[in-house]
Design an enzyme around this catalytic site. Structure first.
Site, PDB file in Angstrom:
ATOM      1  N   ASP B 261       0.544  -0.931   0.309  1.00  0.00           N
ATOM      2  CA  ASP B 261       0.056  -0.098  -0.139  1.00  0.00           C
ATOM      3  C   ASP B 261       1.023   1.017  -0.152  1.00  0.00           C
ATOM      4  OD1 ASP B 261      -3.007   0.718   1.558  1.00  0.00           O
ATOM      5  OD2 ASP B 261      -2.699   0.756  -0.123  1.00  0.00           O
ATOM      6  N   THR B 262       0.118   2.435  -0.222  1.00  0.00           N
ATOM      7  CA  THR B 262       0.542   3.655  -0.248  1.00  0.00           C
ATOM      8  C   THR B 262       2.070   3.941  -0.309  1.00  0.00           C
ATOM      9  OG1 THR B 262      -1.047   3.365   1.906  1.00  0.00           O
ATOM     10  CG2 THR B 262       0.562   5.020   1.986  1.00  0.00           C
ATOM     11  N   VAL B 263       1.879   5.480  -1.161  1.00  0.00           N
ATOM     12  CA  VAL B 263       3.662   6.054  -0.761  1.00  0.00           C
ATOM     13  C   VAL B 263       3.590   7.163   0.159  1.00  0.00           C
ATOM     14  CG1 VAL B 263       4.425   5.064  -2.882  1.00  0.00           C
ATOM     15  CG2 VAL B 263       3.210   7.384  -2.406  1.00  0.00           C
TER      16      VAL B 263
END
Lengths: 449, 449
Positions: B261-263
């Protein structure tokens, strides 16, 4: 229940010269009253929004709070979970055309109703929430269903069940899970439609007279706090707009029938399990898709059973200006504070230091919100009592910085709910002062348990 | 920058027999290097997701982190705000087809892309966020624009500007504010489409063999923690399904190219102002409308300048399983912890006690997430230095419970960014162990300031 007025004091906050009013109400069970054999016990505290409740509609607000309490207690008596009891209270509050939640919610800029709601279970610590949800009569039912489905564990192929759904996706999920869709046009009431029309006219007028230059000036002014007087009718600041050198005053938008936002409830069942829920139609003329505190974890509601680090079970539900409640994560903040010995003092300090005095709201003219809280712990019966049954001590409080807040409360041992409209005392300034009241209730375990 | 390996230790968590790995990396400016006259200074730390980064794609992950750092530093050198610098880094990360954010995000159950993003400004403490947003190439741009508009004060007729918009409403707001819509079909890449097709086939297979009875059994099993082995490929648990008495193993869904997930990114500018941002495409095959931590206040990112109660400015960005990061409000939790003296110890304890050991995740098989943090404070130059210029001391750390986490960092005084793929040591169990690394950087004020 009998009520005894306790302390009453006025303090001054050094940072903002805020007036703080603290009124403690002590509520005790009549000593002669015996718990009915086999009857489940529990306690519920509800609110119909922190904002402004006119005297003319006081009866209606109190009546819906009373009904909400009764619904929750009926559920507890039937052996329901705390989450189901709190949901039952919320459904009653949502169904009232007088509250800004569910039916009769504020309309957004496009004249649509989009609701936020959430629920938390103190036992499992699970959470369910919906945001910007349209087409469902009781948003809290969807939040509760999300919580229930989440407790069943992973979905097929190892997928993590969602705890927060918004918009069209939330609507589809609800319908797929058997929650009936609400036909268009049912949710808006003649009150909410009339308020929408008045608000739209005010907005059109405001936008007509605001040139780009004046708009800029106004925005700068709104960042200079403390220079204007709060509108007593709605707990907001009047908007000053001008054209051609002349200035006119335009009062800010009506939000519902004067209440700012949000309804909610907190419940404790006979085992000491707590639950909290919240539901809101959001701000009047909000942008479509805007989600407020009622949907947000830690902001709208909080429930946490007693545990290794928590001597008390706590449940909190908030109301007021969504953005203020979000930026202070107020529900969770109150819950943490309530783990100290003096609940009244802890809540008062939280409202003073973590809400009105919060650095996260330093640029705000006034900080508008309210909370209901309860905390409970097991203790032995009172020393003078001959009974040896374990007792659940429930402390409950409400506090608000808005003009008023309507609450109701009831224990399963009572025949009927008590209701109350709490008001800031004369001279106190909404957004800068804190009112706090509450009580204590002892719940005995049923003889059969 | 030069890097010196510092301490390395392995501890055991009593509650879950977790292995904890702590590696401290000390980064110092070469002493011979002089700050360029008039050149703005600052520091950026980015991540390309906590999850699993294959060796074969390591180069790509590092490359995008490097570019993201450079974009942020270019902004700082041009005198941009910390929020604009962090936005620039995020745009670069979102535009990479290898990350699960913006372009190439995971597809939801209906094959659509819905993104979450948020940003926080440590100076104003303002926040902007979007959830379940489709049709916009860079969700972080909308979040940043919401933050900027919110800082201008009230809208016409006293309306409070929104800080969190979702779905169609968020899309409309973005387009109305001049952010270009992205034509359909641009956001999905051949990688994300191929992963979607494989995931859909796995899901269909899983649902085909799951009878209602087995479904119930499986859900019960998933609530009994610690009994299964985590999939090393994706940091998830294999799903065991059965039919006619026989059991087959079906590995859980792929999320993007292995990353969970996710940066995100955290930035400090030369005045010591901090900002943080986060962006995510969410879980593969998530339900439409599902919103994860990347959109949620306190959960996805946090930034708070030094103040009366904060000796340090702090900025945090999180990554991993959204539901785990939400329920622990991890970004804010890390920020609070970083106010104590030893940043490394504070972060390690937070990851151990408030994340892996959190009572809010007691029923989870493994707790998957990662954070990047920085904290800064003003101090005088080193004693042996002849310079009297004030220095900004920046401590930066990354920590994860996932198999790996890809990070990059750069100061405005450096010519290029450093990148690193942090991995759990051999034998450590993802979801139960914590890796922690970091460094220290001194930033001197430009001579012209």
């Amino acid at each position: 229940m009998t009520m005894e007025k306790g302390i009453s004091s006025v303090e001054v906050l050094p940072s903002k010269s805020s007036q703080v009013t603290a009124v403690k109400v002590v509520v005790k069970e009549p000593e002669t009253k015996q718990t009915q054999r086999g009857k489940r016990v529990g306690f519920v505290l509800v609110h119909a929004g922190a904002g402004y409740h006119s005297e003319s509609k006081a009866k209606e607000y109190k009546h819906v709070c009373k009904r909400a309490c009764q619904k929750a207690i009926e559920k507890l008596q039937a052996g329901a979970l705390a989450t189901d009891a709190v949901t039952a209270a919320l459904i009653e509050l949502e169904d009232s055309p007088f509250t800004n939640a569910g039916l009769g919610s504020n309309l957004n800029l496009l004249g649509e109703i989009e609701c936020d709601a959430s629920i938390m279970d103190g036992k499992s610590l699970n959470f369910g929430a919906v945001g910007a949800l349209s087409g469902i009569k009781n948003p809290v039912s969807v939040a509760n269903r999300l919580l229930c489905e989440g407790q069943k564990g992973k979905l097929s192929a190892g997928r993590i069940p969602p705890c927060f759904l918004v918009g069209e996706g939330a609507y589809r999920w609800a319908v797929d899970h058997g929650i009936p869709a609400c036909p268009p046009g049912i949710m808006a009431t003649r009150f909410s439609l009339a308020a929408f029309k008045r608000n739209k006219r005010k907005l059109e007028l405001a936008e007509k007279v605001e040139t780009d230059l004046i708009q800029l000036k106004k925005r700068r002014q709104s960042n200079e706090k403390g220079s204007r007087v709060l509108c007593r009718a709605c707990g907001r600041f009047p908007v000053v707009v001008g054209k051609g050198g002349g200035e006119i005053e335009l009062f800010s938008l009506e939000n519902d029938s004067g209440t700012l936002d949000t309804v909610g409830a907190v419940v404790v069942d006979q085992e000491g399990n707590v639950a909290a829920a919240v539901s809101s139609g959001g701000l009047a003329l909000k942008h479509p898709g805007r989600v407020g505190q009622a949907a947000l974890y830690g902001c709208g509601c909080w429930a946490e059973n007693t545990g290794a680090h928590n001597p008390y079970s706590t449940a909190v539900s908030t109301s007021g200006c969504g953005e203020h409640l979000v930026r202070t994560i107020l529900a969770r903040e109150c819950s943490c504070a309530l783990q100290t010995e003096d609940a009244h003092q802890a809540l008062l300090e939280t409202m003073q230091n973590k809400f009105i005095g919060s650095p996260f709201l330093a640029n705000e003219d006034g900080v508008l919100g309210g909370v209901i809280v309860l905390r409970s712990c097991r203790c032995s019966a009172e020393p003078e009592s001959s009974q040896e049954k374990p007792t659940l001590l429930v402390e409950f409080l409400w506090s608000h910085t808005t003009e008023s807040m309507c609450v109701g409360y009831m224990s399963a041992q009572d025949g009927k709910a008590k209701t109350h409209i709490s008001r800031l005392p004369p001279g106190a300034v909404a957004g800068q002062s804190v009112a706090i009241e509450g009580g204590v209730c002892r719940l005995e375990s049923p003889e059969s348990s």
